[in-house]
Structures are given as structure tokens and as C-alpha cells.
Design an enzyme around this catalytic site. Structure first.
Site, PDB file in Angstrom:
ATOM      1  CB  CYS A 141      39.198 -24.045 -37.068  1.00 35.43           C
ATOM      2  SG  CYS A 141      40.887 -24.541 -37.441  1.00 35.43           S
ATOM      3  N   PRO A 190      43.514 -34.764 -41.305  1.00 31.41           N
ATOM      4  CG  PRO A 190      44.166 -32.690 -40.455  1.00 31.41           C
ATOM      5  CD  PRO A 190      42.948 -33.511 -40.767  1.00 31.41           C
ATOM      6  CB  SER A 250      51.424 -34.963 -36.838  1.00 31.67           C
ATOM      7  OG  SER A 250      52.170 -36.095 -37.275  1.00 31.67           O
ATOM      8  CG  MET A 251      55.054 -30.746 -40.263  1.00 32.38           C
ATOM      9  SD  MET A 251      55.785 -29.203 -39.624  1.00 32.38           S
ATOM     10  CE  MET A 251      56.861 -29.832 -38.333  1.00 32.38           C
ATOM     11  CB  SER A 278      46.302 -35.987 -44.653  1.00 31.74           C
ATOM     12  OG  SER A 278      47.118 -35.141 -43.878  1.00 31.74           O
ATOM     13  CG  HIS A 287      40.096 -32.052 -35.599  1.00 29.65           C
ATOM     14  ND1 HIS A 287      40.599 -32.737 -34.514  1.00 29.65           N
ATOM     15  CD2 HIS A 287      40.722 -30.830 -35.594  1.00 29.65           C
ATOM     16  CE1 HIS A 287      41.479 -31.972 -33.881  1.00 29.65           C
ATOM     17  NE2 HIS A 287      41.566 -30.812 -34.509  1.00 29.65           N
ATOM     18  N   GLY A 288      41.590 -35.034 -36.768  1.00 31.84           N
ATOM     19  CA  GLY A 288      43.016 -35.168 -37.010  1.00 31.84           C
ATOM     20  C   GLY A 288      43.615 -36.184 -36.052  1.00 31.84           C
TER      21      GLY A 288
END
Length: 381
Positions: free
Chosen positions: A73, A283, A285-286, A290, A307-308
Site C-alpha cells: 500500500c 497525504p 486527511s480528506m 498533502s 505515511h500520513g
């Protein structure tokens, strides 16, 4: 066996205090035989067996749960020869969303659809067991080029110069889960309860073979979606991608790496590699920023970074606490399919940590080269 009074050292980069559950999970990992070092990144949060946001180094044993099920992923991004103004009109956005649903399916392509060219790179590679080959024949081709649910997404973004980018987050789909489940059957349980496999055994070699295959599959999966998006934008807006801008990275994998003069098995679960000048994608969050980064090569962090943003709430808690109205308010500046709002509340920006705080906490691990804000988010509930 490592004596419990000598746990593996844990290095931490945190944007907020750890929860007691996370702290207990890390202490358990540190007492696991053959684990020699742990690095905890600022997006750390509780997950089954091994927390997301943790890099684990071992001498001779492999820990499938320190990689997770979605092997390979990761992220991919590419810039287009146009600016963000191309996605300001509702009719244009509606057409793009409609094409995305058609050409970037959430779970799998319809039966009979021709295999995408990116799948050619996987030909000749053989999985370690007939049951995995059977799963590949059944599902692998149909899932190649599909997004997945949960926190997987495809997003159009603009950078500081208002250039339009596409970013995709996806992995090896159900194949990675099948590989993990298959190899856990041959693993042995350590005193801490974590399952492991000797890297030099036949079983270890088989697991590493299948992990390598899954990394290639995940990379091809993301490339197929980037290709689909590029075709859609050309059809709808007559714009081309800048092939030289393409960036891709994994954040669930294990590799043999030299750290501090020692060859170790470095496992990363929700963690990207951040060696000196290595490009990466982090990235938010939505609905939040990012970042494109390059690594600083910190061996204290096992040459790794976040990773985020990392979850601040479990999915169940987010569904209880975040309303559709709150999600729509948080996403007021971003196009998305509002028919999906009730199914996306557990992906709301407030369900995640503050990405700006995460990036500050790891400023000695990565250097930011580009910040992007979301314009259009596409994802399944």
C-alpha cells in the site's frame, strides 16, 4: 531469547501524547525476541497486533503483522499541464466524477474488461503456493486498477504554483491480505504473542518472494489508476500529464537495509522510507493538505517517516461523533460526491490528526518540497 529487562530501544517522533493502548502495544513489541529497534512516527495509532506508524528492525526474523495485510500500500502522484482553474466548474467536476466511477472502480473491474497494460509487468512472477496463484487468477486481474475502500482515495490537488496534480492511495488489494494470511499459517508465536518467520528458512524465502510480488502488484495498481486519470483528463480537458513529475512510494513493506553499519530487516507499517534525498508522499486527511517530501536519512528513525496524518478517532468513534452536516462543513472547499456523505463520516478531516503538527514533529526526518491542497476527492465508503 531476549531478557525482558532489556527491551529494544524505542525512538519516538510524536505530535501528541501516545494513548495508553498504543504505549502498551509498543512495550510488547520491544520485548519480542529478535526485535532490535523500533521507531514510532507521529501518525502512530492503534491497530491489530502492530500499530500503524511504526518501523521495526530485526536481525533474522520476519514479522508479517509488522507489515500488515495491504502489502505494498502506498501513494503515487503526477502533475498535469494545467492549473487548478480547470476544476472550478460544477459541470466539469460532475463529468470527471462520472468518468472516475466508470474507469477507476472502487473494488474491481467488471468481468470481461480487458486487462490494463500495467499488468504486463507482473507476468512471469510466480507466487509461492498454488492457493495464492488461484486467488490471483480469480481476483487479481479484475482488481488491478481499482481503488479500494476505507482510507484509500484518488484526489486532484493544486500546489503553491496552482499546478494541478493527481494523487492516488491504494495497495495490493485482496492479494496482500491473502499473502499475509497464508504465511501466518507457517509462522511461530513469540513470547509476546507476535508471529514470526525465520528469514533464512524456506518459509521465510517464500514470504519474501510473495511480498516482492505484492509490491510490484501495488505499484502497477497505482500506475493503472494514474493512467486512467490521465486518459480522463485528456478526453475532458485536453491536458496531458508531465511524465517526469511522477512519484510513487510504498508504506507497508519489509526490506533488508543497512542501518548504523548493520544489516537488518526493516519492517514498515504505515511508514515510508526516508533515506537521504529519497522522494516520498505524505497525504493529509480528506480535505487537508498533502506533502511531497525528500528524506533526511535519519538512522535513529530507521530512515523512515510518517505515511500520513494518522487517525485521531477509530472508525466507530468517528461514526458516533461526526455528523453528515459536520463532514459537509469540513469539506466545504473540496468537491466530492455528496451522495456518499453518510458513508464517509469516518473519513472526515476531524477523524484524523493535524497533518501540520505531524509534519512539524518529523521535520528532522523529511524536508518538504511541495505542499498541495485538495480540489476534488474521490473515494468509496
Amino acid at each position: 531469547m531476549k531478557p525482558p529487562q532489556y527491551p529494544a530501544p524505542i525512538s519516538k517522533w510524536l505530535s501528541e501524547p501516545m494513548t495508553p493502548d498504543v504505549a502498551r502495544a509498543l512495550d510488547r513489541l520491544a520485548l519480542t525476541e529478535d526485535v532490535v529497534r523500533l521507531a514510532v512516527l507521529p501518525d502512530v495509532h492503534l491497530a491489530k497486533e502492530v500499530c500503524v506508524g511504526v518501523a521495526l528492525a530485526s536481525n533474522a526474523r520476519l514479522f508479517p503483522d509488522a507489515v500488515g495485510g495491504d502489502i505494498g500500500c502506498g501513494m503515487a502522484a503526477i502533475r498535469f499541464h494545467c492549473d487548478g482553474a480547470a476544476l472550478t466548474h460544477r459541470k466539469t467536476v460532475a463529468r470527471l466524477l462520472s468518468r472516475l466511477y466508470e474507469e477507476v472502480p472502487i473494488t474491481k473491474h467488471r468481468v470481461g474488461k480487458a486487462a490494463c497494460p500495467e499488468g504486463e509487468s507482473l507476468k512471469g512472477a510466480i507466487l509461492s503456493h498454488p492457493t495464492l496463484e488461484k486467488r490471483l487468477a480469480r481476483d487479481g486481474a479484475l482488481q488491478l486498477g481499482s481503488l479500494g475502500r476505507g482510507n484509500h482515495f484518488l484526489e486532484f490537488q493544486v500546489d503553491q504554483d496552482d499546478a494541478l496534480w493527481a494523487m492516488v492511495h491504494s495497495g495490493s488489494r485482496a492479494m496482500g491480505q491473502a499473502i499475509r494470511a497464508h504465511h501466518l499459517k507457517t509462522a511461530t508465536r513469540s513470547s509476546s504473542g507476535l508471529m514470526s518467520i525465520s528469514a533464512e528458512s524456506t518459509e521465510g524465502e517464500a514470504y519474501l518472494n510473495d511480498v516482492g510480488w505484492a509490491l510490484d502488484y501495488a505499484a502497477a495498481n497505482r500506475a493503472a489508476m494514474i493512467a486512467a486519470v490521465s486518459g480522463i483528463l485528456f478526453d475532458e480537458l485536453r491536458v496531458d500529464p508531465d511524465a517526469d513529475s511522477f512519484v510513487s512510494c510504498h508504506h507497508n513493506f519489509v526490506a533488508r537495509e543497512e542501518i548504523g553499519g548493520r544489516l537488518l530487516w526493516v519492517h514498515r507499517k504505515g511508514v515510508i522510507s526516508a533515506r537521504q534525498d529519497e522522494p516520498g508522499l505524505v497525504p493529509g486527511s480528506m480535505g487537508t493538505s498533502s506533502f511531497h517530501v525528500v528524506g533526511r536519512g535519519s538512522e535513529d528513525s530507521l530512515c523512515s517517516s510518517s505515511h500520513g496524518a494518522g487517525r485521531a478517532m477509530s472508525r466507530g468513534e468517528a461514526r458516533r461523533r461526526i455528523s453528515v452536516r459536520a463532514l459537509e462543513k469540513q469539506m466545504a472547499h473540496v468537491w466530492f460526491d455528496q451522495r456518499m456523505a453518510a458513508r464517509l463520516v469516518d473519513e472526515a478531516p476531524s477523524a484524523y490528526k493535524d497533518i501540520s503538527a505531524v509534519m512539524r514533529a518529523q521535520r528532522d526526518l523529511t524536508r518538504i518540497i511541495r505542499e498541495l491542497r485538495p480540489v476534488l476527492t474521490f473515494k468509496g465508503g
